[in-house]
Design a protein around this motif. Structure first.
Motif, PDB file in Angstrom:
ATOM      1  N   GLU B 142      17.389  -4.318  47.606  1.00 11.18           N
ATOM      2  CA  GLU B 142      16.390  -5.358  47.362  1.00 11.18           C
ATOM      3  C   GLU B 142      15.464  -5.489  48.581  1.00 11.18           C
ATOM      4  N   TYR B 143      16.097  -5.663  49.754  1.00 14.06           N
ATOM      5  CA  TYR B 143      15.285  -5.812  50.960  1.00 14.06           C
ATOM      6  C   TYR B 143      14.815  -4.466  51.501  1.00 14.06           C
ATOM      7  N   GLY B 144      15.515  -3.407  51.110  1.00 13.40           N
ATOM      8  CA  GLY B 144      15.059  -2.072  51.459  1.00 13.40           C
ATOM      9  C   GLY B 144      13.696  -1.804  50.843  1.00 13.40           C
ATOM     10  N   ARG B 145      13.500  -2.294  49.603  1.00 10.51           N
ATOM     11  CA  ARG B 145      12.200  -2.146  48.939  1.00 10.51           C
ATOM     12  C   ARG B 145      11.100  -2.841  49.728  1.00 10.51           C
ATOM     13  N   MET B 146      11.471  -3.953  50.349  1.00 13.80           N
ATOM     14  CA  MET B 146      10.497  -4.693  51.145  1.00 13.80           C
ATOM     15  C   MET B 146      10.067  -3.888  52.388  1.00 13.80           C
ATOM     16  N   THR B 147      11.026  -3.259  53.026  1.00  9.87           N
ATOM     17  CA  THR B 147      10.686  -2.447  54.200  1.00  9.87           C
ATOM     18  C   THR B 147       9.934  -1.194  53.764  1.00  9.87           C
ATOM     19  N   LEU B 148      10.289  -0.706  52.581  1.00  5.77           N
ATOM     20  CA  LEU B 148       9.600   0.464  52.034  1.00  5.77           C
ATOM     21  C   LEU B 148       8.125   0.139  51.804  1.00  5.77           C
ATOM     22  N   GLU B 149       7.873  -1.015  51.225  1.00  2.00           N
ATOM     23  CA  GLU B 149       6.502  -1.467  50.984  1.00  2.00           C
ATOM     24  C   GLU B 149       5.724  -1.548  52.301  1.00  2.00           C
ATOM     25  N   TYR B 150       6.426  -1.978  53.340  1.00  2.00           N
ATOM     26  CA  TYR B 150       5.821  -2.012  54.677  1.00  2.00           C
ATOM     27  C   TYR B 150       5.376  -0.610  55.079  1.00  2.00           C
ATOM     28  N   GLY B 151       6.285   0.343  54.938  1.00  2.00           N
ATOM     29  CA  GLY B 151       5.975   1.722  55.301  1.00  2.00           C
ATOM     30  C   GLY B 151       4.810   2.267  54.512  1.00  2.00           C
ATOM     31  N   LEU B 152       4.776   1.941  53.222  1.00  2.00           N
ATOM     32  CA  LEU B 152       3.710   2.422  52.336  1.00  2.00           C
ATOM     33  C   LEU B 152       2.357   1.827  52.751  1.00  2.00           C
ATOM     34  N   ARG B 153       2.328   0.516  52.956  1.00  2.00           N
ATOM     35  CA  ARG B 153       1.068  -0.142  53.318  1.00  2.00           C
ATOM     36  C   ARG B 153       0.563   0.328  54.683  1.00  2.00           C
ATOM     37  N   LEU B 154       1.481   0.350  55.669  1.00  2.00           N
ATOM     38  CA  LEU B 154       1.046   0.742  57.005  1.00  2.00           C
ATOM     39  C   LEU B 154       0.649   2.214  57.033  1.00  2.00           C
ATOM     40  N   GLY B 155       1.369   3.021  56.290  1.00  2.00           N
ATOM     41  CA  GLY B 155       1.043   4.442  56.222  1.00  2.00           C
ATOM     42  C   GLY B 155      -0.360   4.651  55.667  1.00  2.00           C
ATOM     43  N   LYS B 156      -0.690   3.945  54.594  1.00  2.00           N
ATOM     44  CA  LYS B 156      -2.031   4.069  54.015  1.00  2.00           C
ATOM     45  C   LYS B 156      -3.099   3.673  55.021  1.00  2.00           C
ATOM     46  N   ALA B 157      -2.843   2.572  55.719  1.00  2.00           N
ATOM     47  CA  ALA B 157      -3.809   2.122  56.732  1.00  2.00           C
ATOM     48  C   ALA B 157      -3.974   3.180  57.820  1.00  2.00           C
ATOM     49  N   GLN B 158      -2.869   3.840  58.144  1.00  2.00           N
ATOM     50  CA  GLN B 158      -2.905   4.872  59.172  1.00  2.00           C
ATOM     51  C   GLN B 158      -3.743   6.075  58.746  1.00  2.00           C
ATOM     52  N   VAL B 159      -3.557   6.483  57.492  1.00  2.00           N
ATOM     53  CA  VAL B 159      -4.331   7.613  56.979  1.00  2.00           C
ATOM     54  C   VAL B 159      -5.820   7.275  57.013  1.00  2.00           C
ATOM     55  N   GLU B 160      -6.151   6.062  56.529  1.00  2.00           N
ATOM     56  CA  GLU B 160      -7.562   5.648  56.514  1.00  2.00           C
ATOM     57  C   GLU B 160      -8.143   5.615  57.925  1.00  2.00           C
ATOM     58  N   TRP B 161      -7.330   5.125  58.864  1.00  2.00           N
ATOM     59  CA  TRP B 161      -7.795   5.084  60.250  1.00  2.00           C
ATOM     60  C   TRP B 161      -8.059   6.490  60.782  1.00  2.00           C
ATOM     61  N   ALA B 162      -7.128   7.402  60.528  1.00  2.00           N
ATOM     62  CA  ALA B 162      -7.274   8.761  61.063  1.00  2.00           C
ATOM     63  C   ALA B 162      -8.514   9.433  60.491  1.00  2.00           C
ATOM     64  N   GLU B 163      -8.759   9.194  59.197  1.00  2.00           N
ATOM     65  CA  GLU B 163      -9.959   9.783  58.589  1.00  2.00           C
ATOM     66  C   GLU B 163     -11.221   9.184  59.181  1.00  2.00           C
ATOM     67  N   TRP B 164     -11.218   7.873  59.364  1.00  2.00           N
ATOM     68  CA  TRP B 164     -12.349   7.198  60.011  1.00  2.00           C
ATOM     69  C   TRP B 164     -12.573   7.747  61.424  1.00  2.00           C
ATOM     70  N   ALA B 165     -11.475   7.848  62.187  1.00  2.00           N
ATOM     71  CA  ALA B 165     -11.569   8.277  63.586  1.00  2.00           C
ATOM     72  C   ALA B 165     -12.119   9.702  63.672  1.00  2.00           C
ATOM     73  N   GLU B 166     -11.663  10.550  62.746  1.00  2.00           N
ATOM     74  CA  GLU B 166     -12.151  11.932  62.722  1.00  2.00           C
ATOM     75  C   GLU B 166     -13.667  11.943  62.566  1.00  2.00           C
ATOM     76  N   GLY B 167     -14.170  11.062  61.725  1.00  2.00           N
ATOM     77  CA  GLY B 167     -15.611  10.976  61.496  1.00  2.00           C
ATOM     78  C   GLY B 167     -16.385  10.406  62.679  1.00  2.00           C
ATOM     79  N   GLN B 168     -15.709   9.708  63.548  1.00  2.00           N
ATOM     80  CA  GLN B 168     -16.363   9.104  64.714  1.00  2.00           C
ATOM     81  C   GLN B 168     -16.746  10.126  65.776  1.00  2.00           C
ATOM     82  N   ILE B 169     -16.037  11.259  65.748  1.00  2.00           N
ATOM     83  CA  ILE B 169     -16.265  12.250  66.808  1.00  2.00           C
ATOM     84  C   ILE B 169     -17.418  13.182  66.445  1.00  2.00           C
ATOM     85  N   ARG B 170     -18.444  13.175  67.269  1.00  2.00           N
ATOM     86  CA  ARG B 170     -19.592  14.053  66.993  1.00  2.00           C
ATOM     87  C   ARG B 170     -19.687  15.107  68.099  1.00  2.00           C
TER      88      ARG B 170
END
Lengths: 170, 170
Positions: B142-170
């Motif tokens: 039950e609470y494992g699902r809660m930590t899993l959701e944490y991993g999923l949400r933070l992971g998505k934010a991380q991917v979006e950040w990395a893609e954004w950061a890649e675009g920042q470099i010229r």
DNA sequence: TATGGCATGTAAACGGTTACATGATTAG
DNA sequence: CTAATCATGTAACCGTTTACATGCCATA
């Protein structure tokens, strides 16, 4: 051995003493790779022995200024491009969530609400750093902004998660 | 001393041997608080000395099954509700970002792209765990699902950040 | 002249990782 | 019989934290 590379990275921007480096760690790297004074002086000694840095100047009060060597720069670049980051992120905050069934629903909700508050405060702190970083254009600030953005984005996701999780507990 | 509380937390769901606990760590806590075999056996000894667990049964091959005591449960609850989580999250992935000015823009973009890939793979892995967790209804899941959701949400934010950061470099 | 900041260094303790070492039981 | 799995334990090493220890220099 990331402390070693953190020191090399800071020295890649210019020579500095152990004391200088300690302040640089506290200002710029404290949220990413904190270091203590004793760790730093020990590491500088080892880096000098390994030929990755050398003492470029000596000043008053026994001050020793270290500069990165060509070998040190090569090692820094190798570490950035060739060494895989370790992905283990231990979190005792998340560990507590696993065992939340052992406390009352009220306590569990309070725990999650408290975590949301903590991260909100951290976000305010990061906003302060953002202002401080505005108008600075050295390498470290340029990429410091990138890591700051990471902290901001992940922090927001964390707050949203904690609020969602709090609502999950009935 | 979070390992201690991780062990108490797992034992709060029922008695288990060191060997059982090792598997439980690998299955459920590996992304939050990994532990090694040697660490576990040592910690169980210390917990028994402290009276927070005791040997509830002995089986074949020298198997010792440990059960949490009332004192142990109290300590677990105290740790959850009264001890502040430590917020230090060392990240050598982010440390490298600070020093990205030391490599070419192509290498810097490749680094960030690679990080995005890594997290995307991690997210796939977490999706696998989500499927595994479906239909399970014990406390840990039950609470494992809660930590899993944490991993999923933070992971998505991380991917979006990395893609954004890649675009920042010229 | 006293305080605060500059400046370096060492030692003990702690927690985590890796490797070594051993042996019993069960299933094919 | 033999391989896989069950099962526990110890030792060396490494990085981090905390505490101790010392002393110089500038300025108010």
């Amino acid at each position: 051995m990331s402390l070693r590379h953190a020191v090399l990275g800071l020295l890649s921007e210019g020579p500095a003493s152990g004391y200088d480096l300690l302040k640089m760690f506290d200002i710029s790297l404290s949220n990413v790779w904190p270091a203590t004074q004793s760790q730093l002086y020990a590491e500088l000694g080892k880096l000098a022995d390994a030929g990755l840095v050398d003492v470029s100047a000596e000043g008053p009060r026994g001050r020793k200024e270290y500069a990165i060597t060509e070998e040190g720069l090569a090692e820094l670049r190798r570490w950035i491009t060739e060494v895989e980051p370790t992905r283990v992120l231990r979190s005792d905050m998340l560990l507590r969530v696993f065992f939340l069934a052992q406390v009352s629903p009220e306590q569990a909700r309070a725990y999650l609400g408290h975590q949301a508050d903590r991260v909100r405060k951290q976000l305010e702190h990061l906003e302060g750093i953002r202002e401080f970083l505005e108008n600075r254009h050295d390498n470290l600030s340029e990429y410091g902004r990138m890591t700051l953005e990471y902290g901001l984005r992940l922090g927001k996701a964390q707050v949203e998660w904690a609020e969602w999780a709090e609502g999950q507990i009935r």
